[in-house]
Design an enzyme around this catalytic site. Structure first.
Site, short mmCIF file in Angstrom:
data_model
loop_
_atom_site.label_atom_id
_atom_site.label_comp_id
_atom_site.label_asym_id
_atom_site.label_seq_id
_atom_site.Cartn_x
_atom_site.Cartn_y
_atom_site.Cartn_z
N GLU A 44 -4.26 -8.88 -1.48
CA GLU A 44 -4.83 -8.75 -0.14
C GLU A 44 -6.29 -8.37 -0.19
OE1 GLU A 44 -2.55 -6.45 2.82
OE2 GLU A 44 -4.48 -5.76 3.62
N GLU A 81 0.81 -1.22 0.00
CA GLU A 81 0.00 0.00 0.00
C GLU A 81 0.85 1.28 0.00
OE1 GLU A 81 -2.98 -0.38 3.07
OE2 GLU A 81 -4.00 -1.99 1.97
#
Length: 460
Positions: free
Chosen positions: A311, A208
């Site tokens: 994810e 991220e």
């Protein structure tokens, strides 16, 4: 290309349905007959086994510190049950893919790294922390999966001293003077894990990279990630003898993946080091619809760069919602759409959490497909476990996606041809009513019923 013949095939139907006892249960069979004669039913699923698309890398979940810490608290019988439930192809759901972290993430009991703070030369590098719980679980998972589990690893943050903020938490960027040391850190991680007998298939550059989180996080613009990859990480991997390890870029939500792909993949020097792109599903956190079209856009623009869901989890843990069916339907819808738009695999987040949705050292508590009540030792299987299993159990590594389409938006479907020439078609009904549908495979057909709020896998 081997032609698939369906005429006369007996189709085994496996179903999980809300409000019933059916959980990956064999619920019936159907026989494919020549011709398309079942016109009285409006809903139809059309499968064309001769239209071939991407090959499957695998389907699985992440082995985090939290998962390992909870697993270690289970008695031996529950541990064996858990490993069979996830990794056994016959008696479980056959996970074939796994992710782990490079030192700590929020799903660890505390922040830590593999070096002493300030060690610029990485001379103190050690994975002793991981030997306590995580490495033993990974080894047992590999064994339970039959000796092979495709494993990739992701960092959440560089050590604090390497960052502009001098803090592993709350964002910040890598200081340029530590580009080489941080790139080398990846190679030392791979070497240490492989010395333990744990093969590493690949790494992602950064978890991220556009999110400043309260937990371990580190930021890269698209251009910064491109330059770190081509000038530091890629060369470091090659120098260390890891040119065969896959490097996955982005590792963040679908919303901005097209821009990141253009910046990195349009640069030949960066692109040569990038296997492909990872993506998450959390653009929905602000109420946005899932942006599946962006997956397709990148797949179409860069067909030589595989796309991997790295994810996904249901946020905001609430123990009263263990059996909340819409959580499972979120998985089913996302997996069908991501695969149909070009993803080669799908990796859930934590494989196991406790009765609090943790442990998590910053209170970012989430759901897992299986929870353990550490007070009673009980394993709690959520509907999400079964929905994921409708894919992972029947769609095996190296399966090829084939043509699949629905005549009505009430049913979602995807279909894969496995290496053993078995066809696995997943059909999901998110509506409140049972639906009868025509199952067309090439020029043959059968009629099938799917309960309300259910998912089926048709295998033949």
């Amino acid at each position: 290309m081997k032609k698939f013949s369906s005429n006369g095939n007996t189709v085994a139907i496996y179903t999980s349905a809300q409000g019933s006892e059916q959980r990956l249960s064999k619920s019936g069979t159907a026989t494919l007959q020549p011709g398309h004669k079942l016109v009285e039913v409006e809903n139809s699923i059309f499968v064309d086994p001769d239209k071939r698309y991407q090959s499957v890398l695998g389907i699985g979940g992440a082995i985090t510190d939290s998962s390992a810490e909870v697993f270690a608290k289970l008695d031996s019988a529950r541990q064996a049950e858990f490993l069979k439930a996830y990794y056994d192809k016959e008696n479980g759901i056959g996970y074939s893919l796994a992710r782990t972290t490079i030192h700590s993430s929020d799903f660890s009991s505390a922040s830590y790294t593999y070096i002493e703070e300030g060690d610029k030369t990485l001379s103190t590098f050690s994975i002793d922390h991981d030997r306590k719980a995580r490495i033993p679980l990974i080894k047992q998972a590999i064994a339970a999966a039959g000796g092979k589990l495709t494993l990739f690893a992701s960092p959440w943050s560089a050590p604090a001293f390497m960052k502009t903020t001098n803090n592993m938490l709350k964002g910040g960027a890598l200081l340029p003077e530590y580009n080489e040391a941080w790139a080398k850190y990846f190679t030392k991680f791979i070497a240490a894990y492989e010395k333990e007998g744990i093969p590493i298939w690949g790494i992602t550059v950064q978890n991220e990279p556009m999110a400043t989180q309260t937990w371990e996080s580190m930021l890269y613009t698209a251009e910064e990630e491109r330059d770190f990859l081509k000038n530091h990480l890629g060369p470091a991997m090659h120098k260390a003898g890891y040119a065969d390890k896959k490097i996955v870029v982005w590792d963040h939500n679908r919303d901005m993946m097209a821009y990141r792909a253009r910046v990195i993949f349009d640069d030949p020097e960066a692109a040569k080091y990038a296997w492909g792109m990872g993506f998450h599903w959390y653009e929905t956190w602000a109420g946005f619809e899932p942006m599946y079209r962006n997956v397709a856009a990148v797949a179409e623009a860069y067909p030589d760069k595989p796309l991997l869901l790295t994810e996904a989890t249901v946020e905001k843990f609430d123990a009263s919602r263990y059996q909340y069916w819409p959580n499972a339907e979120r998985y089913g819808s996302a997996m069908i759409n991501d695969l149909n738009n070009g993803a080669v695999g799908w990796t859930d987040w934590n494989i196991l959490l406790d009765e609090t949705g943790g442990p998590n050292h910053v209170g970012n508590l989430c759901f897992a497909p299986i929870h353990a009540d550490t007070n009673t030792g009980e394993l709690i299987y959520t509907p999400s476990y079964y929905y994921i299993g409708h894919f992972s159990k029947f769609i095996r590594p190296n399966a090829r996606r084939v043509g699949a389409a629905s005549s009505r938006s009430t049913l979602l479907a995807t279909s894969f041809l496995n290496e053993d020439n078995k066809l696995a078609t997943v059909v999901m009904n998110p509506t409140d009513k049972e639906i009868a549908y025509n199952y067309y495979v090439g020029s043959d057909s059968a009629q099938v019923k799917i309960p309300a709020h259910a998912i089926q896998t048709l295998v033949h």
